[in-house]
Design a protein around this motif. Structure first.
Motif, PDB file in Angstrom:
ATOM      1  N   ARG A 195      -2.921  16.204   6.052  1.00  0.00           N
ATOM      2  CA  ARG A 195      -3.648  16.490   4.813  1.00  0.00           C
ATOM      3  C   ARG A 195      -4.328  15.258   4.222  1.00  0.00           C
ATOM      4  O   ARG A 195      -5.056  15.373   3.240  1.00  0.00           O
ATOM      5  N   LEU A 196      -4.074  14.087   4.786  1.00  0.00           N
ATOM      6  CA  LEU A 196      -4.532  12.848   4.166  1.00  0.00           C
ATOM      7  C   LEU A 196      -5.894  12.408   4.687  1.00  0.00           C
ATOM      8  O   LEU A 196      -6.082  12.213   5.892  1.00  0.00           O
ATOM      9  N   ARG A 197      -6.840  12.249   3.772  1.00  0.00           N
ATOM     10  CA  ARG A 197      -8.119  11.624   4.086  1.00  0.00           C
ATOM     11  C   ARG A 197      -7.946  10.115   4.112  1.00  0.00           C
ATOM     12  O   ARG A 197      -8.488   9.416   4.972  1.00  0.00           O
ATOM     13  N   PHE A 237      -0.119   0.902  -4.113  1.00  0.00           N
ATOM     14  CA  PHE A 237       0.068  -0.141  -5.118  1.00  0.00           C
ATOM     15  C   PHE A 237       1.562  -0.304  -5.381  1.00  0.00           C
ATOM     16  O   PHE A 237       2.385   0.485  -4.920  1.00  0.00           O
ATOM     17  N   GLY A 238       1.917  -1.336  -6.138  1.00  0.00           N
ATOM     18  CA  GLY A 238       3.295  -1.475  -6.587  1.00  0.00           C
ATOM     19  C   GLY A 238       4.175  -2.304  -5.668  1.00  0.00           C
ATOM     20  O   GLY A 238       3.801  -2.696  -4.560  1.00  0.00           O
ATOM     21  N   ALA A 239       5.396  -2.546  -6.148  1.00  0.00           N
ATOM     22  CA  ALA A 239       6.317  -3.479  -5.506  1.00  0.00           C
ATOM     23  C   ALA A 239       6.691  -3.073  -4.085  1.00  0.00           C
ATOM     24  O   ALA A 239       6.832  -3.931  -3.205  1.00  0.00           O
ATOM     25  N   ASP A 240       6.871  -1.792  -3.841  1.00  0.00           N
ATOM     26  CA  ASP A 240       7.356  -1.343  -2.530  1.00  0.00           C
ATOM     27  C   ASP A 240       6.294  -0.615  -1.717  1.00  0.00           C
ATOM     28  O   ASP A 240       6.618   0.202  -0.841  1.00  0.00           O
ATOM     29  N   ARG A 241       5.022  -0.934  -1.956  1.00  0.00           N
ATOM     30  CA  ARG A 241       3.942  -0.236  -1.248  1.00  0.00           C
ATOM     31  C   ARG A 241       4.007  -0.462   0.254  1.00  0.00           C
ATOM     32  O   ARG A 241       3.580   0.397   1.041  1.00  0.00           O
ATOM     33  N   ALA A 242       4.555  -1.616   0.685  1.00  0.00           N
ATOM     34  CA  ALA A 242       4.620  -1.904   2.120  1.00  0.00           C
ATOM     35  C   ALA A 242       5.458  -0.863   2.855  1.00  0.00           C
ATOM     36  O   ALA A 242       5.183  -0.549   4.021  1.00  0.00           O
ATOM     37  N   LEU A 243       6.478  -0.313   2.200  1.00  0.00           N
ATOM     38  CA  LEU A 243       7.312   0.702   2.844  1.00  0.00           C
ATOM     39  C   LEU A 243       6.499   1.947   3.173  1.00  0.00           C
ATOM     40  O   LEU A 243       6.676   2.564   4.229  1.00  0.00           O
ATOM     41  N   ILE A 244       5.611   2.319   2.263  1.00  0.00           N
ATOM     42  CA  ILE A 244       4.762   3.494   2.506  1.00  0.00           C
ATOM     43  C   ILE A 244       3.712   3.170   3.561  1.00  0.00           C
ATOM     44  O   ILE A 244       3.436   3.985   4.447  1.00  0.00           O
ATOM     45  N   ARG A 245       3.137   1.982   3.475  1.00  0.00           N
ATOM     46  CA  ARG A 245       2.141   1.574   4.475  1.00  0.00           C
ATOM     47  C   ARG A 245       2.740   1.619   5.878  1.00  0.00           C
ATOM     48  O   ARG A 245       2.127   2.129   6.823  1.00  0.00           O
ATOM     49  N   GLU A 246       3.946   1.102   6.040  1.00  0.00           N
ATOM     50  CA  GLU A 246       4.585   1.071   7.356  1.00  0.00           C
ATOM     51  C   GLU A 246       4.901   2.477   7.855  1.00  0.00           C
ATOM     52  O   GLU A 246       4.750   2.775   9.048  1.00  0.00           O
ATOM     53  N   GLN A 274      -4.024   7.374  11.916  1.00  0.00           N
ATOM     54  CA  GLN A 274      -5.449   7.664  11.744  1.00  0.00           C
ATOM     55  C   GLN A 274      -5.888   7.599  10.286  1.00  0.00           C
ATOM     56  O   GLN A 274      -7.097   7.630   9.991  1.00  0.00           O
ATOM     57  N   VAL A 275      -4.965   7.512   9.348  1.00  0.00           N
ATOM     58  CA  VAL A 275      -5.286   7.544   7.920  1.00  0.00           C
ATOM     59  C   VAL A 275      -5.636   6.137   7.436  1.00  0.00           C
ATOM     60  O   VAL A 275      -4.821   5.219   7.532  1.00  0.00           O
ATOM     61  N   PRO A 276      -6.857   5.921   6.911  1.00  0.00           N
ATOM     62  CA  PRO A 276      -7.208   4.607   6.359  1.00  0.00           C
ATOM     63  C   PRO A 276      -6.349   4.287   5.136  1.00  0.00           C
ATOM     64  O   PRO A 276      -6.153   5.145   4.269  1.00  0.00           O
ATOM     65  N   VAL A 277      -5.831   3.074   5.077  1.00  0.00           N
ATOM     66  CA  VAL A 277      -4.959   2.656   3.980  1.00  0.00           C
ATOM     67  C   VAL A 277      -5.561   1.442   3.293  1.00  0.00           C
ATOM     68  O   VAL A 277      -5.917   0.456   3.946  1.00  0.00           O
ATOM     69  N   THR A 278      -5.693   1.524   1.978  1.00  0.00           N
ATOM     70  CA  THR A 278      -6.150   0.405   1.156  1.00  0.00           C
ATOM     71  C   THR A 278      -5.017   0.007   0.223  1.00  0.00           C
ATOM     72  O   THR A 278      -4.368   0.864  -0.381  1.00  0.00           O
TER      73      THR A 278
END
Length: 491
Positions: free
Chosen positions: A391-393, A398-407, A415-419
């Motif tokens: 579902r993700l375009r 953002f935030g302190a633990d954003r790296a956990l979501i990025r990983e 395939q999902v672009p992450v900023t």
């Protein structure tokens, strides 16, 4: 440790009893005031001693209540009962000392239950990891539509103590209960109750998922008419099976599918009751349309079904269910559509502070630019990322633990672009919305469903949602351009 059930059994029995209230604040101050008014010898203990606490202490000391600031660990000699506010952990030294001394520990909900007047209004109780407040408020709207004197109370912000001791009379109460409150409430016996869902949360407080679930399950004990559970969540059904209920109490499920007998569900866009009808093996009662639910997201339709089941267990007519659903207005920051700009819809679900809530939110839209991040509170994001991947375009983190979501996204949705937004100042949310605008296409939803707590960057989830909405409205204003006739002066 579990709270003992002994102690004063009526308002009259509190006179002269030495009671310690653990904590000040919105629960502790009313509890201390009520207990003092009943003639108890009250001491309030609180671990912190800031300006707010000193002001609250002065208010209580003026009544004759003893307050000890800066010491929340020591059990005063001679204590006969401890009444705690919800946030104190079961392993706090004060409670361990109480257990060793054989002193019962209650929460303010237990105190309110014991202080109910004869013939007091029965409780229809709601708990769950997510959706508690919305479901409780929907339930209250349905009960009110049926002409019943009611209120949404408990963890929803209205003190149960104020309600049970007030002059206002009620026919029935819609009661939201947190796992904290249930832990310290050994005696409550609701008319009917619902556990909406179970997912890991507050495990640092409860100590384990098993302990967290057990505390949630307390809400079913002593139910007289219906234990409402989620057919899609086997853990909620297990809690019903293990509950000690009154003879004749029924297990009633809700489902987003067509219901089986003794269930509430959805058929061809209709919310239907196949539990409280004659010949439920063959019949079902239409209650409302899915369009009567605001917003009509799947998880909110589930909330509406749970509320309808509790209302119907209390004997509410089908027409009142529809009327109550139509009258209900959701609280802020819960799947709230802010604006549509350039064909992109911006939705504020800042209340999605854990992965379970964010998953429900993400399941509501087909193509999403996801705004997420904050304090993870020990959560893991792999399952969420895997389920949301299709579902993700794009994602803006953002935030302190954003790296956990990025990983997690890198593992399950590469395939999902992450900023990522590497700033925490007051303009950070505006920057995140601008990034999302650049990534979104017409037909997409930019969804703030952070899956994390907010306190690393914001005061609370309300402020986070407000700043998102402000940024979106500024975007809408800028996209609208100057008002007609606001160009150059006529020559």
């Amino acid at each position: 440790m579990t709270a003992a059930a002994h102690g004063p059994q009526s308002a009259e029995e509190f006179k002269g009893v030495a009671v310690v209230v653990a904590g000040l604040g919105v629960s502790g101050v009313p509890a201390a005031t009520v207990l003092h008014g009943l003639g108890a010898r009250v001491t309030v203990v609180n671990g912190t001693a800031g300006d707010k606490q000193r002001a609250e202490a002065a208010e209580l000391e003026a009544l004759g209540v003893t307050v000890r600031l800066g010491d929340g660990d020591t059990l005063p000699e001679g204590t006969e009962l401890v009444v705690t506010t919800p946030g104190w952990k079961p392993v706090s030294p004060l409670f361990l000392a109480a257990e060793e001394a054989g002193v019962p520990v209650w929460g303010d909900v237990e105190l309110a239950w014991r202080l109910r007047k004869p013939g007091a209004a029965p409780w229809l109780a709601v708990t769950g990891t997510n959706g508690k407040t919305t479901t409780t408020r929907i339930l209250a709207a349905i009960l009110a539509a049926a002409g019943l004197r009611t209120a949404a109370v408990g963890n929803i912000g209205v003190s149960l103590l104020d309600v049970v001791l007030g002059e206002q009379e009620y026919d029935v109460l819609a009661v939201e209960l947190s796992s904290y409150q249930l832990h310290w409430a050994p005696s409550i016996r609701p008319h009917s109750a619902a556990v909406l869902n179970l997912a890991p949360d507050h495990l640092d407080w409860h100590g384990s998922m098993a302990a967290y679930a057990a505390d949630k399950g307390r809400i079913y004990h002593g139910n007289t008419v219906a234990c409402v559970y989620n057919a899609a969540d086997p853990e909620t059904e297990r809690l019903v099976r293990e509950a000690d209920v009154e003879e004749g109490c029924r297990a009633i499920a809700f489902t987003l599918d067509a219901p089986r007998p003794s269930q509430f569900g959805v058929v061809d866009g209709l919310l239907v009751d196949r539990a409280f009808v004659e010949d439920r093996a063959n019949n079902a009662q239409e209650l409302a349309e899915t369009g009567d639910v605001t917003p009509p997201a799947p998880h909110n339709i589930a909330n509406a079904l749970a509320a309808a089941a509790l209302a119907r267990a209390f004997g509410v007519a089908p027409a009142a269910v529809r009327e109550g659903l139509r009258a209900f207005t959701p609280d802020a920051h819960r799947i709230a559509e802010v604006a549509t700009v350039g064909g992109v819809t911006y939705v504020d679900d800042s209340k999605a502070t854990n992965t379970h809530a964010a998953e429900a939110s993400l399941a509501s839209y087909p193509s999403i630019v996801w705004l997420a991040g904050g304090l993870a509170k020990g959560a893991e994001f792999d399952e969420l990322a895997a389920r949301a991947a299709g579902r993700l375009r794009a994602a803006v983190l953002f935030g302190a633990d954003r790296a956990l979501i990025r990983e997690a996204l890198a593992r399950h949705a590469p395939q999902v672009p992450v900023t990522e937004l590497d700033r925490t100042d007051t303009g950070a949310m505006s920057a995140a919305v601008a990034m999302a605008q650049d990534l979104a296409q017409p037909g997409d939803t930019v969804l703030l469903a952070p899956a994390c707590a907010s306190m690393d960057m914001f005061t609370n989830y309300n402020q986070r949602g407000d700043m998102f909405a402000d940024a979106v409205r500024a975007l809408a204003d800028a996209s609208a351009g100057p008002a007609p006739g606001a160009g150059a002066a006529e020559g």
